[in-house]
Scaffold this motif. Structure first.
Motif, mmCIF file in Angstrom:
data_model
loop_
_atom_site.group_PDB
_atom_site.id
_atom_site.type_symbol
_atom_site.label_atom_id
_atom_site.label_comp_id
_atom_site.label_asym_id
_atom_site.label_seq_id
_atom_site.Cartn_x
_atom_site.Cartn_y
_atom_site.Cartn_z
ATOM 1 N N LEU A 240 8.437 12.560 -11.742
ATOM 2 C CA LEU A 240 8.851 12.636 -10.211
ATOM 3 C C LEU A 240 7.775 13.868 -9.463
ATOM 4 C CD1 LEU A 240 11.253 11.847 -8.600
ATOM 5 C CD2 LEU A 240 12.332 13.874 -9.093
ATOM 6 N N MET A 241 7.345 14.805 -10.332
ATOM 7 C CA MET A 241 6.470 15.752 -9.546
ATOM 8 C C MET A 241 5.291 14.956 -9.226
ATOM 9 S SD MET A 241 5.150 19.369 -10.838
ATOM 10 C CE MET A 241 3.927 20.226 -9.808
ATOM 11 N N LEU A 242 4.797 13.862 -10.126
ATOM 12 C CA LEU A 242 3.489 13.340 -9.942
ATOM 13 C C LEU A 242 3.799 12.216 -8.852
ATOM 14 C CD1 LEU A 242 0.701 13.256 -11.439
ATOM 15 C CD2 LEU A 242 1.873 11.210 -12.773
ATOM 16 N N GLN A 243 5.060 11.519 -8.454
ATOM 17 C CA GLN A 243 5.238 10.782 -7.412
ATOM 18 C C GLN A 243 5.107 11.620 -6.123
ATOM 19 O OE1 GLN A 243 8.649 9.016 -8.610
ATOM 20 N NE2 GLN A 243 7.865 7.511 -9.754
ATOM 21 N N PHE A 244 6.055 12.643 -6.157
ATOM 22 C CA PHE A 244 6.000 13.563 -5.053
ATOM 23 C C PHE A 244 4.627 14.200 -4.589
ATOM 24 C CE2 PHE A 244 10.709 14.745 -5.246
ATOM 25 C CZ PHE A 244 11.216 13.547 -4.831
ATOM 26 N N CYS A 245 3.858 14.493 -5.588
ATOM 27 C CA CYS A 245 2.498 15.006 -5.228
ATOM 28 C C CYS A 245 1.614 13.697 -4.598
ATOM 29 C CB CYS A 245 1.640 15.347 -6.320
ATOM 30 S SG CYS A 245 2.295 16.936 -6.915
ATOM 31 N N LEU A 246 1.816 12.679 -5.029
ATOM 32 C CA LEU A 246 0.987 11.466 -4.243
ATOM 33 C C LEU A 246 1.588 11.376 -2.680
ATOM 34 C CD1 LEU A 246 1.149 8.508 -6.691
ATOM 35 C CD2 LEU A 246 -0.894 9.606 -5.824
ATOM 36 N N TYR A 247 3.029 11.404 -2.481
ATOM 37 C CA TYR A 247 3.543 11.471 -1.294
ATOM 38 C C TYR A 247 2.751 12.631 -0.481
ATOM 39 C CZ TYR A 247 6.995 8.318 -3.403
ATOM 40 O OH TYR A 247 7.415 7.307 -3.979
ATOM 41 N N SER A 248 2.744 13.533 -1.025
ATOM 42 C CA SER A 248 2.265 15.023 -0.205
ATOM 43 C C SER A 248 1.039 14.843 0.515
ATOM 44 C CB SER A 248 2.192 16.013 -1.264
ATOM 45 O OG SER A 248 1.117 16.265 -2.203
ATOM 46 N N PHE A 249 0.249 14.003 -0.024
ATOM 47 C CA PHE A 249 -1.170 13.755 0.796
ATOM 48 C C PHE A 249 -1.000 13.231 2.245
ATOM 49 C CE2 PHE A 249 -2.878 14.068 -3.487
ATOM 50 C CZ PHE A 249 -3.901 14.709 -3.405
ATOM 51 N N LEU A 250 0.303 12.770 2.508
ATOM 52 C CA LEU A 250 0.600 12.266 3.776
ATOM 53 C C LEU A 250 0.709 13.393 4.688
ATOM 54 C CD1 LEU A 250 3.047 9.109 2.947
ATOM 55 C CD2 LEU A 250 0.658 9.148 3.729
ATOM 56 N N ILE A 251 1.291 14.399 4.085
ATOM 57 C CA ILE A 251 1.350 15.646 5.107
ATOM 58 C C ILE A 251 0.333 16.152 5.781
ATOM 59 C CG2 ILE A 251 2.474 18.046 4.973
ATOM 60 C CD1 ILE A 251 4.122 17.193 2.482
ATOM 61 N N PRO A 252 -0.839 16.557 5.108
ATOM 62 C CA PRO A 252 -2.113 16.728 5.779
ATOM 63 C C PRO A 252 -2.577 15.732 6.705
ATOM 64 C CG PRO A 252 -2.619 16.797 3.809
ATOM 65 C CD PRO A 252 -1.169 16.450 3.530
ATOM 66 N N ALA A 253 -2.539 14.387 6.181
ATOM 67 C CA ALA A 253 -3.023 13.320 7.364
ATOM 68 C C ALA A 253 -2.075 13.213 8.284
ATOM 69 C CB ALA A 253 -2.855 11.964 6.407
#
Length: 120
Positions: A63-76
């Motif tokens: 789950l953490m790995l998946q959420f970390c992938l999504y987290s790259f959308l935040i700065p973009a």
């Protein structure tokens, strides 16, 4: 937010996301073998016995790995909307995602195990 340029904030925010992704990858690739107080997903429920420990760490790492992938959308997205707050919003967003990992992992454990740590 301070004197850091918008581009500088973007790079720091992306670097933060990358660091969190690296941690998630390490935890997934090298899960803790035994219950310990230092490394892994450690909550009262996850540390009940080896079965809860293994289930919690496997689920939380994925789950953490998946959420970390999504987290790259935040700065973009933040860079496009409010670039001066990029780093702060990224750190807050990642913190929320980590808290969600805890919430969902505990829910997962409660669906698999009773309060004594035995399979349901």
């Amino acid at each position: 937010m301070g004197s850091m340029s918008d581009t500088g904030q973007l790079w720091w925010a992306l670097g933060y996301c990358g660091f969190m992704m690296l941690l998630a990858f390490i935890i997934k690739r090298y899960p803790p073998k035994k219950i310990n107080p230092f490394y892994g997903y450690r909550t009262k429920r996850s540390m009940k016995n080896p079965k809860t420990w293994e289930a919690a760490n496997k689920y939380a790492a994925q789950l953490m790995l998946q959420f970390c992938l999504y987290s790259f959308l935040i700065p973009a997205v933040t860079y496009l909307l409010i670039p001066g707050w990029n780093l702060l919003i990224t750190v807050i967003g990642n913190t929320i995602l980590i808290l969600l990992v805890i919430f969902y992992t505990e829910k997962h454990l409660s669906n698999l195990f009773d309060e004594n740590g035995d399979l349901i």
